[in-house]
Design a protein around this motif. Structure first.
Motif, PDB file in Angstrom:
ATOM      1  N   VAL A  54    -128.613  29.275-111.049  1.00 24.34           N
ATOM      2  CA  VAL A  54    -127.634  29.339-112.373  1.00 24.34           C
ATOM      3  C   VAL A  54    -126.900  29.936-112.942  1.00 24.34           C
ATOM      4  CG1 VAL A  54    -128.386  26.635-113.724  1.00 24.34           C
ATOM      5  CG2 VAL A  54    -128.802  29.031-114.244  1.00 24.34           C
ATOM      6  N   VAL A  55    -125.905  30.727-112.844  1.00 21.31           N
ATOM      7  CA  VAL A  55    -125.533  31.946-113.513  1.00 21.31           C
ATOM      8  C   VAL A  55    -125.365  32.479-114.680  1.00 21.31           C
ATOM      9  CG1 VAL A  55    -123.112  33.473-113.332  1.00 21.31           C
ATOM     10  CG2 VAL A  55    -123.684  32.324-111.585  1.00 21.31           C
ATOM     11  N   PRO A  56    -125.933  33.260-115.425  1.00 23.21           N
ATOM     12  CA  PRO A  56    -126.862  34.499-116.884  1.00 23.21           C
ATOM     13  C   PRO A  56    -125.082  33.555-117.755  1.00 23.21           C
ATOM     14  CG  PRO A  56    -126.764  35.382-115.248  1.00 23.21           C
ATOM     15  CD  PRO A  56    -127.162  35.466-114.163  1.00 23.21           C
ATOM     16  N   GLY A  57    -124.756  33.609-118.393  1.00 25.18           N
ATOM     17  CA  GLY A  57    -124.207  33.967-119.668  1.00 25.18           C
ATOM     18  C   GLY A  57    -122.778  32.797-119.748  1.00 25.18           C
ATOM     19  N   GLU A  58    -122.802  31.942-118.553  1.00 29.00           N
ATOM     20  CA  GLU A  58    -122.125  30.377-117.970  1.00 29.00           C
ATOM     21  C   GLU A  58    -122.753  29.456-118.394  1.00 29.00           C
ATOM     22  OE1 GLU A  58    -120.857  30.770-114.199  1.00 29.00           O
ATOM     23  OE2 GLU A  58    -119.912  32.366-114.305  1.00 29.00           O
ATOM     24  N   THR A  59    -121.695  28.752-118.937  1.00 25.65           N
ATOM     25  CA  THR A  59    -122.219  26.936-119.318  1.00 25.65           C
ATOM     26  C   THR A  59    -122.842  26.134-118.305  1.00 25.65           C
ATOM     27  OG1 THR A  59    -120.626  27.596-120.551  1.00 25.65           O
ATOM     28  CG2 THR A  59    -121.878  24.832-120.220  1.00 25.65           C
ATOM     29  N   VAL A  60    -124.497  25.824-117.952  1.00 24.64           N
ATOM     30  CA  VAL A  60    -125.354  24.856-117.386  1.00 24.64           C
ATOM     31  C   VAL A  60    -125.161  23.790-117.746  1.00 24.64           C
ATOM     32  CG1 VAL A  60    -127.664  24.851-116.474  1.00 24.64           C
ATOM     33  CG2 VAL A  60    -126.131  26.822-116.634  1.00 24.64           C
ATOM     34  N   ASP A  82    -139.663  22.357-126.657  1.00 30.81           N
ATOM     35  CA  ASP A  82    -140.528  22.848-126.129  1.00 30.81           C
ATOM     36  C   ASP A  82    -139.555  23.436-124.718  1.00 30.81           C
ATOM     37  OD1 ASP A  82    -142.872  21.687-127.094  1.00 30.81           O
ATOM     38  OD2 ASP A  82    -142.781  19.596-126.050  1.00 30.81           O
ATOM     39  N   SER A  83    -139.129  23.913-125.349  1.00 30.89           N
ATOM     40  CA  SER A  83    -138.072  25.620-124.276  1.00 30.89           C
ATOM     41  C   SER A  83    -138.786  26.321-123.975  1.00 30.89           C
ATOM     42  CB  SER A  83    -136.622  25.273-124.852  1.00 30.89           C
ATOM     43  OG  SER A  83    -136.186  26.236-124.471  1.00 30.89           O
ATOM     44  N   SER A  84    -138.501  26.776-122.808  1.00 30.81           N
ATOM     45  CA  SER A  84    -138.984  27.873-122.042  1.00 30.81           C
ATOM     46  C   SER A  84    -138.055  29.473-121.949  1.00 30.81           C
ATOM     47  CB  SER A  84    -140.463  27.278-121.138  1.00 30.81           C
ATOM     48  OG  SER A  84    -139.614  27.655-120.417  1.00 30.81           O
ATOM     49  N   GLY A 137    -136.710  33.057-113.787  1.00 27.64           N
ATOM     50  CA  GLY A 137    -137.241  31.561-113.814  1.00 27.64           C
ATOM     51  C   GLY A 137    -138.599  31.342-113.360  1.00 27.64           C
ATOM     52  N   PRO A 138    -139.018  30.074-112.645  1.00 27.34           N
ATOM     53  CA  PRO A 138    -138.763  28.864-113.095  1.00 27.34           C
ATOM     54  C   PRO A 138    -138.197  28.680-115.192  1.00 27.34           C
ATOM     55  CG  PRO A 138    -140.463  27.874-112.447  1.00 27.34           C
ATOM     56  CD  PRO A 138    -139.939  29.445-112.704  1.00 27.34           C
ATOM     57  N   PHE A 139    -136.971  27.737-115.766  1.00 19.67           N
ATOM     58  CA  PHE A 139    -137.513  27.270-117.013  1.00 19.67           C
ATOM     59  C   PHE A 139    -136.786  25.869-117.379  1.00 19.67           C
ATOM     60  CE2 PHE A 139    -135.347  31.541-116.524  1.00 19.67           C
ATOM     61  CZ  PHE A 139    -136.011  32.006-117.232  1.00 19.67           C
ATOM     62  N   SER A 140    -137.098  25.398-117.852  1.00 19.13           N
ATOM     63  CA  SER A 140    -136.948  24.186-118.424  1.00 19.13           C
ATOM     64  C   SER A 140    -137.404  23.866-120.243  1.00 19.13           C
ATOM     65  CB  SER A 140    -138.958  22.810-118.198  1.00 19.13           C
ATOM     66  OG  SER A 140    -139.928  23.571-118.655  1.00 19.13           O
ATOM     67  N   ILE A 141    -137.145  22.337-119.940  1.00 17.59           N
ATOM     68  CA  ILE A 141    -136.880  22.380-122.097  1.00 17.59           C
ATOM     69  C   ILE A 141    -136.841  20.443-121.795  1.00 17.59           C
ATOM     70  CG2 ILE A 141    -134.444  22.174-121.613  1.00 17.59           C
ATOM     71  CD1 ILE A 141    -134.717  22.979-124.925  1.00 17.59           C
ATOM     72  N   ASN A 142    -137.981  19.846-122.843  1.00 27.08           N
ATOM     73  CA  ASN A 142    -138.228  19.093-122.814  1.00 27.08           C
ATOM     74  C   ASN A 142    -137.052  17.707-123.678  1.00 27.08           C
ATOM     75  OD1 ASN A 142    -140.931  18.684-120.831  1.00 27.08           O
ATOM     76  ND2 ASN A 142    -141.816  18.994-122.904  1.00 27.08           N
ATOM     77  N   LYS A 143    -136.608  16.743-122.919  1.00 27.88           N
ATOM     78  CA  LYS A 143    -135.525  15.905-124.105  1.00 27.88           C
ATOM     79  C   LYS A 143    -136.351  14.830-123.961  1.00 27.88           C
ATOM     80  CE  LYS A 143    -132.472  14.707-121.204  1.00 27.88           C
ATOM     81  NZ  LYS A 143    -133.512  15.199-120.238  1.00 27.88           N
ATOM     82  N   THR A 144    -136.251  13.653-125.081  1.00 27.86           N
ATOM     83  CA  THR A 144    -137.220  13.040-125.337  1.00 27.86           C
ATOM     84  C   THR A 144    -136.208  11.362-126.206  1.00 27.86           C
ATOM     85  OG1 THR A 144    -139.520  13.969-125.815  1.00 27.86           O
ATOM     86  CG2 THR A 144    -138.924  11.449-126.858  1.00 27.86           C
ATOM     87  N   THR A 156    -140.007  10.535-121.971  1.00 27.70           N
ATOM     88  CA  THR A 156    -139.142  12.060-121.661  1.00 27.70           C
ATOM     89  C   THR A 156    -139.577  12.960-120.455  1.00 27.70           C
ATOM     90  OG1 THR A 156    -140.864  12.684-123.634  1.00 27.70           O
ATOM     91  CG2 THR A 156    -140.754  14.043-122.451  1.00 27.70           C
ATOM     92  N   ASP A 157    -138.372  14.018-120.456  1.00 30.90           N
ATOM     93  CA  ASP A 157    -137.994  14.333-118.919  1.00 30.90           C
ATOM     94  C   ASP A 157    -137.748  15.771-118.970  1.00 30.90           C
ATOM     95  OD1 ASP A 157    -138.514  14.612-116.505  1.00 30.90           O
ATOM     96  OD2 ASP A 157    -137.461  13.435-115.807  1.00 30.90           O
ATOM     97  N   ALA A 158    -138.058  16.244-118.453  1.00 33.59           N
ATOM     98  CA  ALA A 158    -137.342  18.021-118.261  1.00 33.59           C
ATOM     99  C   ALA A 158    -136.449  18.484-117.853  1.00 33.59           C
ATOM    100  CB  ALA A 158    -138.340  18.712-118.147  1.00 33.59           C
ATOM    101  N   ASP A 159    -135.619  18.545-118.765  1.00 32.99           N
ATOM    102  CA  ASP A 159    -133.955  19.585-117.537  1.00 32.99           C
ATOM    103  C   ASP A 159    -134.117  20.659-117.113  1.00 32.99           C
ATOM    104  OD1 ASP A 159    -131.967  17.499-117.951  1.00 32.99           O
ATOM    105  OD2 ASP A 159    -131.429  17.878-119.857  1.00 32.99           O
ATOM    106  N   ARG A 160    -134.574  21.635-116.216  1.00 28.88           N
ATOM    107  CA  ARG A 160    -134.539  23.230-115.670  1.00 28.88           C
ATOM    108  C   ARG A 160    -133.771  23.472-114.303  1.00 28.88           C
ATOM    109  NH1 ARG A 160    -138.033  17.928-114.084  1.00 28.88           N
ATOM    110  NH2 ARG A 160    -140.013  18.391-115.196  1.00 28.88           N
ATOM    111  N   VAL A 161    -134.648  24.769-114.733  1.00 35.59           N
ATOM    112  CA  VAL A 161    -133.237  25.409-113.919  1.00 35.59           C
ATOM    113  C   VAL A 161    -134.682  25.735-113.314  1.00 35.59           C
ATOM    114  CG1 VAL A 161    -132.740  28.082-113.647  1.00 35.59           C
ATOM    115  CG2 VAL A 161    -131.703  26.169-115.040  1.00 35.59           C
ATOM    116  N   SER A 162    -134.277  26.612-111.754  1.00 40.67           N
ATOM    117  CA  SER A 162    -135.631  27.065-111.127  1.00 40.67           C
ATOM    118  C   SER A 162    -135.349  28.937-110.687  1.00 40.67           C
ATOM    119  CB  SER A 162    -135.379  26.295-109.271  1.00 40.67           C
ATOM    120  OG  SER A 162    -135.599  25.193-109.185  1.00 40.67           O
TER     121      SER A 162
END
Length: 199
Positions: A54-60, A82-84, A137-144, A156-162
């Protein structure tokens, strides 16, 4: 007769072993899918998304699929935890159109899916904006997704950016005011600010 009885015992043990094995496999499969089931016919699965770069500063944008795998209609609260991701990253939940914010349809102050029929799916869109200086990276956030009927039914599963791509940005703030005499020199200072994630 004794040998016949032993054979029957052996057959019974074999059948029991296969039943136990089958139950174990089903339990592991349910855990892997983030599935929770109760005797009320309530069950749900949730599948997140991984983006390679992903590109920083832009909407993902992440597209998440919730499926009501139970036998009754239900509504599911959606929460993030649990965002990293780097500090300053913001997140928003949207309906499947990616435009309408996910609403709280039952008044419990938590955004939810609204009623999802048995066997039906619902797309949850998560939008994130990483700071312009984010890197690595990588980064992730859990969604429940949690049933409003029974809190024990959740997935629960995560949305991740490598990785966050390199984005070199610069801003220059000029100051072009001043006075100078004939044959003299004047210096105009400029401030250059690194607005990206490059050193």
């Amino acid at each position: 007769a004794a040998w016949r009885g032993l054979g029957q015992v052996d057959t019974a043990v074999s059948r029991l072993t296969w039943v136990t094995l089958a139950l174990t496999v089903l339990t592991l499969a349910a855990a892997a899918l983030g599935l929770r089931v109760t005797g009320d016919g309530l069950a749900v699965t949730l599948t997140g998304q991984t983006l390679p770069s992903v590109v920083p500063g832009e909407t993902v944008t992440f597209s998440n699929t919730l499926r009501n795998t139970g036998t009754v209609a239900d509504t599911f609260n959606i929460s993030l935890a649990d965002s990293s991701y780097p500090a300053g990253t913001t997140f928003q939940l949207f309906n499947p159109d990616g435009v309408t914010p996910l609403a709280d349809t039952n008044g419990d102050a938590v955004p939810d899916t609204g009623v999802v029929a048995p066997g039906a799916s619902f797309i949850i869109v998560v939008k994130a904006i990483l700071p312009p200086t984010a890197a690595g990276g990588p980064f992730s956030i859990n969604k429940t997704a949690r049933s409003i009927t029974s809190a024990g039914v959740a997935a629960t599963d995560a949305d991740r950016v490598s990785v966050v791509a390199r984005a070199c940005r610069m801003a220059m703030d000029p100051d072009h005011t001043g006075q100078v005499g004939v044959g003299r020199r004047i210096t105009y200072p400029h401030v250059i600010t690194n607005m990206g994630n490059c050193d």
